[in-house]
Enzyme design. Structure first.
Site, PDB file in Angstrom:
ATOM      1  N   TYR A 171       0.833  -1.202   0.000  1.00 43.12           N
ATOM      2  CA  TYR A 171       0.000   0.000   0.000  1.00 43.12           C
ATOM      3  C   TYR A 171       0.875   1.261   0.000  1.00 43.12           C
ATOM      4  O   TYR A 171       0.624   2.197  -0.765  1.00 43.12           O
ATOM      5  CB  TYR A 171      -0.936   0.024   1.216  1.00 43.12           C
ATOM      6  CG  TYR A 171      -1.711   1.321   1.290  1.00 43.12           C
ATOM      7  CD1 TYR A 171      -2.790   1.542   0.440  1.00 43.12           C
ATOM      8  CD2 TYR A 171      -1.344   2.337   2.170  1.00 43.12           C
ATOM      9  CE1 TYR A 171      -3.480   2.748   0.470  1.00 43.12           C
ATOM     10  CE2 TYR A 171      -2.026   3.530   2.208  1.00 43.12           C
ATOM     11  CZ  TYR A 171      -3.094   3.732   1.354  1.00 43.12           C
ATOM     12  OH  TYR A 171      -3.769   4.930   1.368  1.00 43.12           O
ATOM     13  N   ARG A 218       1.593   9.010  11.875  1.00 44.18           N
ATOM     14  CA  ARG A 218       1.121  10.324  12.330  1.00 44.18           C
ATOM     15  C   ARG A 218      -0.399  10.428  12.297  1.00 44.18           C
ATOM     16  O   ARG A 218      -1.009  11.043  13.174  1.00 44.18           O
ATOM     17  CB  ARG A 218       1.719  11.409  11.417  1.00 44.18           C
ATOM     18  CG  ARG A 218       1.265  12.828  11.724  1.00 44.18           C
ATOM     19  CD  ARG A 218       1.538  13.741  10.540  1.00 44.18           C
ATOM     20  NE  ARG A 218       0.764  13.322   9.376  1.00 44.18           N
ATOM     21  CZ  ARG A 218       1.080  13.624   8.116  1.00 44.18           C
ATOM     22  NH1 ARG A 218       2.173  14.314   7.859  1.00 44.18           N
ATOM     23  NH2 ARG A 218       0.300  13.218   7.120  1.00 44.18           N
ATOM     24  N   ARG A 228     -10.917   5.111   8.459  1.00 44.64           N
ATOM     25  CA  ARG A 228      -9.874   4.436   7.674  1.00 44.64           C
ATOM     26  C   ARG A 228      -8.887   3.761   8.609  1.00 44.64           C
ATOM     27  O   ARG A 228      -8.633   4.247   9.703  1.00 44.64           O
ATOM     28  CB  ARG A 228      -9.120   5.447   6.795  1.00 44.64           C
ATOM     29  CG  ARG A 228      -9.984   6.190   5.792  1.00 44.64           C
ATOM     30  CD  ARG A 228      -9.120   7.080   4.910  1.00 44.64           C
ATOM     31  NE  ARG A 228      -8.501   8.150   5.664  1.00 44.64           N
ATOM     32  CZ  ARG A 228      -8.958   9.398   5.707  1.00 44.64           C
ATOM     33  NH1 ARG A 228     -10.062   9.726   5.054  1.00 44.64           N
ATOM     34  NH2 ARG A 228      -8.322  10.330   6.407  1.00 44.64           N
ATOM     35  N   PHE A 288      16.167  19.538  -1.965  1.00 48.42           N
ATOM     36  CA  PHE A 288      14.733  19.256  -1.981  1.00 48.42           C
ATOM     37  C   PHE A 288      14.440  17.906  -1.333  1.00 48.42           C
ATOM     38  O   PHE A 288      13.585  17.783  -0.451  1.00 48.42           O
ATOM     39  CB  PHE A 288      14.231  19.286  -3.422  1.00 48.42           C
ATOM     40  CG  PHE A 288      12.863  18.693  -3.617  1.00 48.42           C
ATOM     41  CD1 PHE A 288      11.724  19.437  -3.351  1.00 48.42           C
ATOM     42  CD2 PHE A 288      12.700  17.387  -4.059  1.00 48.42           C
ATOM     43  CE1 PHE A 288      10.453  18.897  -3.527  1.00 48.42           C
ATOM     44  CE2 PHE A 288      11.449  16.835  -4.234  1.00 48.42           C
ATOM     45  CZ  PHE A 288      10.321  17.600  -3.967  1.00 48.42           C
TER      46      PHE A 288
END
Length: 405
Positions: A171, A218, A228, A288
């Protein structure tokens, strides 16, 4: 601003001043805005609205690559919004997820029935798809491929739960692993990185899985409220009959034990994170990516053995985030940050924790890798960092003083 440029790291420090004064969001310069179409400016506005932390990280990028990264994020955010919206039926969601990549070429396609908090990216999808079609063909192909594959994966998990640890990895691979693979291919397509960066799919996906596992840990409470569940049953069933029971005060001990095992599971991807970052050659691309990864390791350090994960929102402080963004400009600095935060985890490992041994082993592995090119040191000297902090504080004070209501 010219004074900041003289400190020796203008590409890294200047964006951070804009980040700090912008309230943890991407702040486009006047030159950037003047060169953009109205629809592209709107896309950056949506980027700020849907993920300020990611928006802030994109300050490290420039030009066409930054635009492509922005559009990739918004397209996948729109796809994710369809998946997340619990008011939509499976009959509506599944075909939308399978066909979503085709909507990029439908000028007027939009979806107005979503009740999700990020529904604006679906309601105004024509603006996003217009800017997608303005990208070069190489960037478009990457975005379409990733959107198509991710849509299929998301549809699969709409109709089945995350049962095993293999399901958990699969997933996370569909969600953030593919996203990271898409980013890597964009970096290569830009010519700023070697083709090998985009071609090593396994490595990119592992790096993305690390980010997604952090997000899933989190979001325990938010996901419970929305109905969910993404924590793998194979893990949490060892500690409780129902995942929702972790939110009950009387279950806090097993809840934290499960949390610790989940953090340990996420840490197994850190060696791949370090390998991936070490292969990047362009400074802006490196910065980044490094920002995203150091934010994740810092967040996991806060999560570990922390009861608050089951009681409310837990995140790193804004000042801490700014320091991480300032520090994560080269590989030696990133190794130092990784070492610091896994050391924090090590110091919090309870002797009676069921996964204590595995956690310590994982911590030791990461510490050794972090020390592989010498002892961990801060990228900035104390004097330079304090000077930067003083300038940031002064600019913040000036900004607040001149913007009082």
């Amino acid at each position: 601003m010219d004074f900041l440029r003289s400190l020796g790291h203008p590409e890294e420090i200047y964006p951070l001043v804009r980040y700090r004064l912008g309230g943890c969001r991407l702040v486009l310069s006047k030159q950037d805005r003047d060169s953009m179409s109205d629809s592209l400016q709107t896309c950056y506005k949506y980027l700020n609205q849907t993920s300020r932390s990611f928006a802030a990280a994109t300050q490290a990028l420039d030009g066409e690559l930054r635009n492509a990264v922005c559009i990739l994020y918004l397209v996948l955010r729109a796809l994710d919004t369809v998946e997340d919206d619990m008011t939509l039926s499976l009959e509506t969601k599944v075909p939308m997820l399978h066909n979503f990549h085709t909507y990029l070429y439908q000028v007027d396609w939009r979806f107005t029935e979503s009740q999700d908090k990020h529904r604006v990216v679906l309601q105004d999808f024509p603006t996003i798809s217009r800017e997608f079609r303005n990208l070069t063909v190489g960037y478009q192909k990457v975005i379409v491929d990733i959107c198509s594959e991710m849509g299929v994966g998301m549809a699969e998990f709409l109709e089945k739960k995350v049962e095993s640890l293999l399901d958990f990895d699969k997933y996370c691979q569909y969600v953030f692993g593919l996203w990271m693979s898409g980013l890597s291919r964009l970096f290569s397509a830009s010519g700023l990185e070697d083709a090998s960066i985009g071609e090593d799919i396994r490595l990119s996906k592992s790096v993305g899985i690390f980010l997604q596992k952090t997000n899933i840990i989190r979001d325990y409470l938010e996901d419970q409220l929305e109905g969910r569940e993404f924590w793998p049953r194979e893990m949490w069933s060892k500690y409780s009959k129902k995942l929702s029971d972790f939110a009950k005060p009387e279950n806090i001990v097993p809840a934290v034990q499960c949390l610790n095992e989940l953090v340990t599971n996420a840490l197994q991807h850190v060696p791949d994170v370090l390998l991936y970052l070490s292969r990047l050659r362009n400074q802006r691309v490196f910065h980044f990516n490094a920002i995203l990864q150091v934010m994740s390791i810092a967040t996991l350090a806060v999560f570990y053995n922390n009861q608050q994960v089951f009681k409310g929102v837990v995140k790193i402080r804004k000042g801490q985030a700014v320091k991480l963004m300032m520090d994560s400009t080269n590989m030696q600095a990133v190794r130092a940050i990784m070492y610091q935060y896994v050391n924090e985890i090590s110091q919090k490992i309870p002797l009676t924790d069921p996964s204590a041994g595995r956690t310590q082993n994982m911590v030791s592995t990461i510490q050794k890798l972090s020390l592989s090119s010498g002892p961990p040191v801060s990228h900035y000297s104390t004097s330079i960092y304090l000077l930067c902090a003083m300038v940031l504080a002064a600019l913040s004070w000036q900004y607040l003083s001149t913007n009082k209501r």
